[in-house]
Design an enzyme around this catalytic site. Structure first.
Site, PDB file in Angstrom:
ATOM      1  N   HIS A   1     -15.632  -1.842  -5.349  1.00  0.00           N
ATOM      2  CA  HIS A   1     -14.939  -2.122  -3.959  1.00  0.00           C
ATOM      3  C   HIS A   1     -16.162  -3.095  -3.084  1.00  0.00           C
ATOM      4  O   HIS A   1     -17.152  -2.338  -2.659  1.00  0.00           O
ATOM      5  CB  HIS A   1     -14.341  -0.975  -3.364  1.00  0.00           C
ATOM      6  CG  HIS A   1     -13.705  -1.469  -1.850  1.00  0.00           C
ATOM      7  ND1 HIS A   1     -12.275  -1.446  -1.908  1.00  0.00           N
ATOM      8  CD2 HIS A   1     -14.148  -1.578  -0.935  1.00  0.00           C
ATOM      9  CE1 HIS A   1     -12.031  -1.628  -0.716  1.00  0.00           C
ATOM     10  NE2 HIS A   1     -13.107  -1.778   0.055  1.00  0.00           N
TER      11      HIS A   1
ATOM     12  N   ALA B   1      -6.111   4.937  -0.382  1.00  0.00           N
ATOM     13  CA  ALA B   1      -5.979   4.979   1.276  1.00  0.00           C
ATOM     14  C   ALA B   1      -4.418   5.082   1.385  1.00  0.00           C
ATOM     15  O   ALA B   1      -3.371   4.373   0.860  1.00  0.00           O
ATOM     16  CB  ALA B   1      -6.442   3.600   1.681  1.00  0.00           C
TER      17      ALA B   1
ATOM     18  N   SER C   1      -6.100   1.063   4.341  1.00  0.00           N
ATOM     19  CA  SER C   1      -6.961   0.455   3.545  1.00  0.00           C
ATOM     20  C   SER C   1      -7.607  -0.809   4.021  1.00  0.00           C
ATOM     21  O   SER C   1      -6.885  -1.392   4.488  1.00  0.00           O
ATOM     22  CB  SER C   1      -6.015   0.316   2.282  1.00  0.00           C
ATOM     23  OG  SER C   1      -6.666  -0.624   1.240  1.00  0.00           O
TER      24      SER C   1
ATOM     25  N   GLU D   1     -17.523   3.943  -4.873  1.00  0.00           N
ATOM     26  CA  GLU D   1     -16.437   3.101  -5.645  1.00  0.00           C
ATOM     27  C   GLU D   1     -17.401   1.877  -5.821  1.00  0.00           C
ATOM     28  O   GLU D   1     -17.589   0.916  -5.090  1.00  0.00           O
ATOM     29  CB  GLU D   1     -15.355   2.640  -4.666  1.00  0.00           C
ATOM     30  CG  GLU D   1     -14.131   3.647  -4.261  1.00  0.00           C
ATOM     31  CD  GLU D   1     -12.827   3.353  -3.559  1.00  0.00           C
ATOM     32  OE1 GLU D   1     -12.938   1.968  -3.374  1.00  0.00           O
ATOM     33  OE2 GLU D   1     -12.237   3.936  -3.571  1.00  0.00           O
TER      34      GLU D   1
ATOM     35  N   ASP E   1     -11.793  -5.799  -5.076  1.00  0.00           N
ATOM     36  CA  ASP E   1     -11.967  -4.955  -6.064  1.00  0.00           C
ATOM     37  C   ASP E   1     -12.565  -5.829  -7.259  1.00  0.00           C
ATOM     38  O   ASP E   1     -11.776  -6.820  -7.783  1.00  0.00           O
ATOM     39  CB  ASP E   1     -10.909  -4.237  -6.441  1.00  0.00           C
ATOM     40  CG  ASP E   1     -10.600  -3.078  -5.437  1.00  0.00           C
ATOM     41  OD1 ASP E   1     -11.681  -2.926  -4.499  1.00  0.00           O
ATOM     42  OD2 ASP E   1      -9.530  -2.504  -5.617  1.00  0.00           O
TER      43      ASP E   1
ATOM     44  N   HIS F   1      -8.056  -2.845   2.109  1.00  0.00           N
ATOM     45  CA  HIS F   1      -7.468  -4.263   1.569  1.00  0.00           C
ATOM     46  C   HIS F   1      -6.221  -4.849   2.390  1.00  0.00           C
ATOM     47  O   HIS F   1      -5.890  -6.008   2.215  1.00  0.00           O
ATOM     48  CB  HIS F   1      -6.684  -3.749   0.235  1.00  0.00           C
ATOM     49  CG  HIS F   1      -7.707  -3.544  -0.831  1.00  0.00           C
ATOM     50  ND1 HIS F   1      -8.422  -4.498  -1.598  1.00  0.00           N
ATOM     51  CD2 HIS F   1      -8.425  -2.386  -1.214  1.00  0.00           C
ATOM     52  CE1 HIS F   1      -9.447  -3.926  -2.461  1.00  0.00           C
ATOM     53  NE2 HIS F   1      -9.338  -2.785  -2.399  1.00  0.00           N
TER      54      HIS F   1
ATOM     55  N   GLN G   1       0.895  -1.228   0.072  1.00  0.00           N
ATOM     56  CA  GLN G   1       0.000   0.094   0.155  1.00  0.00           C
ATOM     57  C   GLN G   1       1.049   1.163  -0.066  1.00  0.00           C
ATOM     58  O   GLN G   1       0.684   2.208  -0.842  1.00  0.00           O
ATOM     59  CB  GLN G   1      -1.065   0.081   1.396  1.00  0.00           C
ATOM     60  CG  GLN G   1      -2.157   1.003   1.322  1.00  0.00           C
ATOM     61  CD  GLN G   1      -2.982   0.977   0.102  1.00  0.00           C
ATOM     62  OE1 GLN G   1      -3.428  -0.324  -0.376  1.00  0.00           O
ATOM     63  NE2 GLN G   1      -3.870   1.854  -0.304  1.00  0.00           N
TER      64      GLN G   1
HETATM   65 ZN   LIG Z   1     -10.804  -1.449  -3.182  1.00  0.00          ZN
END
Ligand SMILES: [Zn+2]
Length: 197
Positions: free
Chosen positions: A160, A95, A100, A157, A109, A102, A65
């Protein structure tokens, strides 16, 4: 694993969180184990109905990230923005490291079949329509919906999705609320959901 955990710029993950996640590989990405199982089931059912959904991104380490963040800042600065402007622009869609979803292994995603990256065009696709109708049955929610930006702090988003478990996802979907609202209104009532491993 707390499937209802909130991760954002105000509530970053603690250092080393990622080492405690049990990850499993699914469709070319890593996700938290139960999330991966539910995703595979969802994608198979979608496929059986003629809907091919592409997975673009799953778990990301904090280091990765960080790399994405720095790469994006450099790109914006090469395009003429100063550092402050680059941080502001990048922060709208990416992020900060440790912030994030993630990094929890609970976020994924999606894109249309054959796509290489996420995009707003996904919102109008048959894949997106299918997910909006069905994802909750597999424990996934559209995490950053339209008109909830002031609560989530993140722009819409369409790609996501976030695993929260099917009971919570169904309530969130049927009530038309986002995860933050669900936690505010329902956490006491549905505490059992948060404590499940
Ligand atoms: Zn995402």
């Amino acid at each position: 694993m707390d499937y209802l955990m909130i991760v954002n710029r105000f509530e970053p993950l603690e250092e080393g969180f990622e080492k405690r996640i049990k990850l499993a590989k699914v469709r070319g990405v890593y996700l938290e184990k139960q999330t991966a199982l539910s995703l595979e089931k969802m994608l198979q059912d979608a496929q059986a109905g003629g809907i091919d959904i592409q997975v673009i991104s799953g778990f990301r380490s904090a280091d990765y990230q960080q790399l994405l963040w720095e790469r994006e800042i450099s790109k914006e600065m090469a395009n003429g923005l100063d550092y402050r402007q680059a941080v502001k622009k990048t922060g709208e869609t990416l992020a900060l490291p440790h912030c994030s979803e993630h990094e929890t292994g609970l976020a994924v995603d999606f894109a249309q079949k054959g796509e290489k990256d996420v995009g707003y065009g996904f919102a109008c696709s048959s894949q997106s329509v299918w997910l909006e109708r069905n994802a909750h049955r597999y424990g996934f929610i559209l995490r950053y919906p339209r008109l909830k930006e002031h609560i989530t702090g993140i722009a819409f988003e369409p790609w996501h999705y976030r695993y929260v478990g099917s009971e919570s996802a169904s309530i969130i979907k049927k009530s038309g609320i986002c995860l933050e609202e669900f936690l505010d209104f329902y956490q006491d009532k549905y505490l059992f959901v948060t404590n499940r491993e």
